[in-house]
Write an enzyme that holds these catalytic residues in place. Structure first.
Site, PDB file in Angstrom:
ATOM      1  N   LYS A 166     127.254  18.514  95.462  1.00  0.00           N
ATOM      2  CA  LYS A 166     127.524  19.930  95.714  1.00  0.00           C
ATOM      3  C   LYS A 166     127.170  20.275  97.149  1.00  0.00           C
ATOM      4  O   LYS A 166     126.254  19.702  97.735  1.00  0.00           O
ATOM      5  CB  LYS A 166     126.728  20.811  94.740  1.00  0.00           C
ATOM      6  CG  LYS A 166     125.230  20.566  94.743  1.00  0.00           C
ATOM      7  CD  LYS A 166     124.556  21.320  93.607  1.00  0.00           C
ATOM      8  CE  LYS A 166     123.061  20.981  93.539  1.00  0.00           C
ATOM      9  NZ  LYS A 166     122.369  21.622  92.398  1.00  0.00           N
ATOM     10  N   ARG A 174     126.366  27.512  83.155  1.00  0.00           N
ATOM     11  CA  ARG A 174     127.055  26.457  82.424  1.00  0.00           C
ATOM     12  C   ARG A 174     127.187  26.804  80.952  1.00  0.00           C
ATOM     13  O   ARG A 174     126.280  27.386  80.346  1.00  0.00           O
ATOM     14  CB  ARG A 174     126.313  25.119  82.559  1.00  0.00           C
ATOM     15  CG  ARG A 174     126.363  24.474  83.920  1.00  0.00           C
ATOM     16  CD  ARG A 174     127.660  23.776  84.219  1.00  0.00           C
ATOM     17  NE  ARG A 174     127.824  22.492  83.565  1.00  0.00           N
ATOM     18  CZ  ARG A 174     127.355  21.342  84.034  1.00  0.00           C
ATOM     19  NH1 ARG A 174     126.621  21.300  85.128  1.00  0.00           N
ATOM     20  NH2 ARG A 174     127.601  20.212  83.395  1.00  0.00           N
ATOM     21  N   ARG A 224     123.048  25.818  79.109  1.00  0.00           N
ATOM     22  CA  ARG A 224     122.544  24.617  79.769  1.00  0.00           C
ATOM     23  C   ARG A 224     121.258  24.122  79.109  1.00  0.00           C
ATOM     24  O   ARG A 224     120.958  22.937  79.139  1.00  0.00           O
ATOM     25  CB  ARG A 224     122.297  24.912  81.251  1.00  0.00           C
ATOM     26  CG  ARG A 224     121.877  23.702  82.056  1.00  0.00           C
ATOM     27  CD  ARG A 224     122.056  23.967  83.527  1.00  0.00           C
ATOM     28  NE  ARG A 224     121.539  22.862  84.321  1.00  0.00           N
ATOM     29  CZ  ARG A 224     121.860  22.653  85.588  1.00  0.00           C
ATOM     30  NH1 ARG A 224     122.703  23.472  86.182  1.00  0.00           N
ATOM     31  NH2 ARG A 224     121.352  21.651  86.258  1.00  0.00           N
ATOM     32  N   LYS A 249     132.357  25.645  93.399  1.00  0.00           N
ATOM     33  CA  LYS A 249     131.101  25.724  92.654  1.00  0.00           C
ATOM     34  C   LYS A 249     130.877  27.199  92.328  1.00  0.00           C
ATOM     35  O   LYS A 249     130.511  27.994  93.184  1.00  0.00           O
ATOM     36  CB  LYS A 249     129.920  25.172  93.453  1.00  0.00           C
ATOM     37  CG  LYS A 249     128.658  25.108  92.605  1.00  0.00           C
ATOM     38  CD  LYS A 249     127.474  24.568  93.345  1.00  0.00           C
ATOM     39  CE  LYS A 249     126.319  24.324  92.381  1.00  0.00           C
ATOM     40  NZ  LYS A 249     126.048  25.401  91.436  1.00  0.00           N
ATOM     41  N   GLU A 307     131.946  26.853  83.200  1.00  0.00           N
ATOM     42  CA  GLU A 307     131.030  27.813  83.819  1.00  0.00           C
ATOM     43  C   GLU A 307     131.511  29.222  83.492  1.00  0.00           C
ATOM     44  O   GLU A 307     132.675  29.560  83.706  1.00  0.00           O
ATOM     45  CB  GLU A 307     131.021  27.611  85.341  1.00  0.00           C
ATOM     46  CG  GLU A 307     129.950  28.369  86.065  1.00  0.00           C
ATOM     47  CD  GLU A 307     128.738  27.519  86.402  1.00  0.00           C
ATOM     48  OE1 GLU A 307     127.832  28.035  87.065  1.00  0.00           O
ATOM     49  OE2 GLU A 307     128.691  26.333  85.979  1.00  0.00           O
TER      50      GLU A 307
END
Length: 564
Positions: A428, A261, A276, A256, A306
């Site tokens: 996550k 994003r 995003r 992560k 990302e």
């Protein structure tokens, strides 16, 4: 042609109606009644928005512009308008009262026109479009002039809803869920078909017109479209790795990243990048655009990834550095050299004319790896390991943290890509205190040395059915005097009204909030309150669609009780 008065009357009835089924029925009647040309406008209007979420058009009207327009239309002073706002607590009621007073003989409520002239729905929309296009010197005056035209053309029934639409806060309790069900009812299309059409287009106005024209078959044919961004699939916190593996067996494990994003649309050599929040950030990231042109080998594609800002040693830089890149409009090339970005791509939703969102993750990853050429420090498909070995997962987790990133993603290898959905297919794991993304809906002026600052901020979660934001508490810790000064300037343009020290703000800015626990509370409309909330970050990269839902808070509260 439908008059705006008819829309206002329908809104008044909906506003006085309780119960989502009855509201859905009323919205369905409204959608069925208007013309095909009016339908997409009404679909968005009834949710309190002027343009679809993916559109780059913004109305750009704050409290200052709205108060000035009401003052000019009514003959009252801006100070008098502000006083009415404090009394009513509602910009719509303020507009009705201000224009009704007509204290200085100013012409209002259609007195500039003959009785035959009525504002139409499309005329109001076209004025809002004109307002959105105003730019440069004189833009503020142009916005005020167009609002003044609307106020002076409107009847008492209409003016309050025009004022509310101008700040995109209709306050009648209609959200996406009700509109989705209303489209299904109005045009006899199954709800799940409407939902999928919305998922693929991110535009309920388009879904409504398609349903009216072609019914179920036409809505079923709606698909992804290049240069029209869709909502990004979301993840939720895993309760435990053991529980997750028990549910899905083998899991796809990825880092992560500590970044932001990016949704990439490639159409030949034409590259569009979206944040995003679905804002077009292509011009701000020319280095990423060139990397996609060079290293993504596809005629057309929609990718999810990302962007990470990297320091000299290859470690992720502060999140605020990434936002500097995303926001930059001038000297973008020099800023790109100062703050280089690496693009980590982890999913693909569309490839060479084919929609891939229903394909399992393992298939999408195979196609992704086949069309993206890895180039270290510029662009790469992020590493993914499929395993059920808990020890191996913990090792990957430790490696991600050691590299300076947030943790890991745990994904169901057989899962589809679900735009805008937050479920158990993507989870996550992070080591930090649990956080919530909440929208700021109000503030209070501070005390003592903070008198000139907004010192505390009211937070809210989202009810997707009604579209309303439900208060969950206030945050007054986690920021410095310097930040308070920045926030006061930021929120000044979002003030809807003030009453004493209390301020109501247009819901737009997202705070990432850490907390100790979620508690039941009768003090807040959500029914919950956060214990010891503190500000972690301002999430400029997130939109109102990312605000935590009331359902998510309920789930977290139940999980919290199970753990205790």
């Amino acid at each position: 042609m439908t008059s705006f008065k008819e829309f206002a009357q329908a809104c008044e009835v909906i506003e006085e109606t309780s119960g989502s089924l009855d509201m859905t029925s009323l919205v369905a009647e409204l959608l069925d009644r208007v013309s095909l040309e009016e339908l997409p406008v009404v679909t968005h209007f009834v949710m309190g928005e002027v343009f679809p979420a993916w559109s780059s058009e913004e109305i750009g009207v704050g409290a200052g512009i709205l108060y000035a327009a009401l003052a000019k239309s009514s003959g009252l002073s801006v100070n008098e308008i502000e006083n009415i706002v404090k009394e009513t607590g509602d910009i719509g009621k303020t507009a009705v009262r201000a224009l009704g007073k007509n204290s200085k003989g100013q012409a209002t409520f259609s007195s500039f026109f003959t009785e035959a002239h009525e504002l139409s729905i499309l005329e109001v929309f076209q004025r809002f479009q004109t307002i959105s296009k105003a730019s440069g010197k004189g833009s503020q005056a142009a916005r005020i002039k167009n609002l003044q035209y609307l106020f002076n053309s409107a009847s008492a029934e209409e003016v309050g809803y025009i004022a509310r639409l101008a700040v995109e806060d209709l306050r009648i309790g209609v959200g996406e869920g009700i509109v989705r069900d209303a489209i299904a009812a109005a045009f006899n299309v199954p709800v799940e078909v409407v939902e999928r059409g919305f998922m693929l287009t991110n535009d309920l106005g388009l879904v409504a017109t398609t349903a009216k024209q072609g019914g179920t078959e036409a809505v079923s044919e709606l698909d992804l479209q290049l240069d029209r961004p869709i909502r990004m699939m979301l993840a939720q916190i895993t309760p435990t790795l053991e529980a997750t593996l028990s549910d899905i067996g083998e899991a796809a494990i990825e880092w992560k990243f500590d970044g932001a994003r990016v949704q990439i649309h490639k159409d030949g050599d034409k590259i569009k990048l979206y944040s995003r929040r679905l804002e077009d950030i292509s011009n701000s990231l020319p280095d990423i655009v060139e990397s996609v042109k060079k290293y993504v080998h596809a005629d057309s594609a929609i990718l999810d990834g990302e962007a990470v800002a990297i320091d000299e040693e290859g470690h992720p830089r502060a999140f605020q550095d990434i936002l500097k890149r995303f926001r930059r409009k001038y000297d973008v090339h020099s800023t790109a050299k100062e703050i280089p970005l690496t693009l980590n791509i982890f999913d693909i939703m569309y490839l060479n004319g084919k929609n891939l969102i229903d394909e399992p993750l393992v298939k999408r990853r195979e196609l992704l790896s086949g069309c993206v050429e890895n180039s270290d420090s510029i662009i790469q498909v992020d590493k993914q390991v499929i395993t059920s070995d808990l020890e191996k997962i913990n090792t990957i987790y430790s490696e991600a943290l050691k590299a300076g990133h947030e943790g890991i993603m745990i994904k169901n290898p057989q899962s589809p890509y679900s735009p805008g959905k937050r479920g158990k297919n993507w989870l996550k794991k992070k080591p930090v205190m649990e956080t919530l993304d909440l929208v700021v809906i109000g503030a209070e002026w501070g005390y003592g040395r903070r008198t000139s600052f907004m010192g505390s901020y009211a937070l809210a979660c989202h009810d997707p059915e009604t579209g309303r934001f439900l208060p969950v508490g206030k945050v007054a810790t986690g920021f410095s005097d310097e930040q308070l000064s920045e926030f006061t300037a930021l929120f000044s343009d979002l003030i809807i009204m003030e009453s004493g020290k209390k301020i109501e703000l247009k819901p737009e800015v997202i705070f990432e909030i850490a907390f100790e626990e979620i508690q039941k509370s009768t003090n807040y409309e959500s029914g919950y309150a956060l214990r010891f909330p503190r500000l972690v970050n301002v999430r400029d990269d997130k939109s109102l669609e990312d605000v935590e839902t009331i359902g998510r808070l309920e789930e977290m509260y139940k999980l919290q009780r199970e753990r205790s």
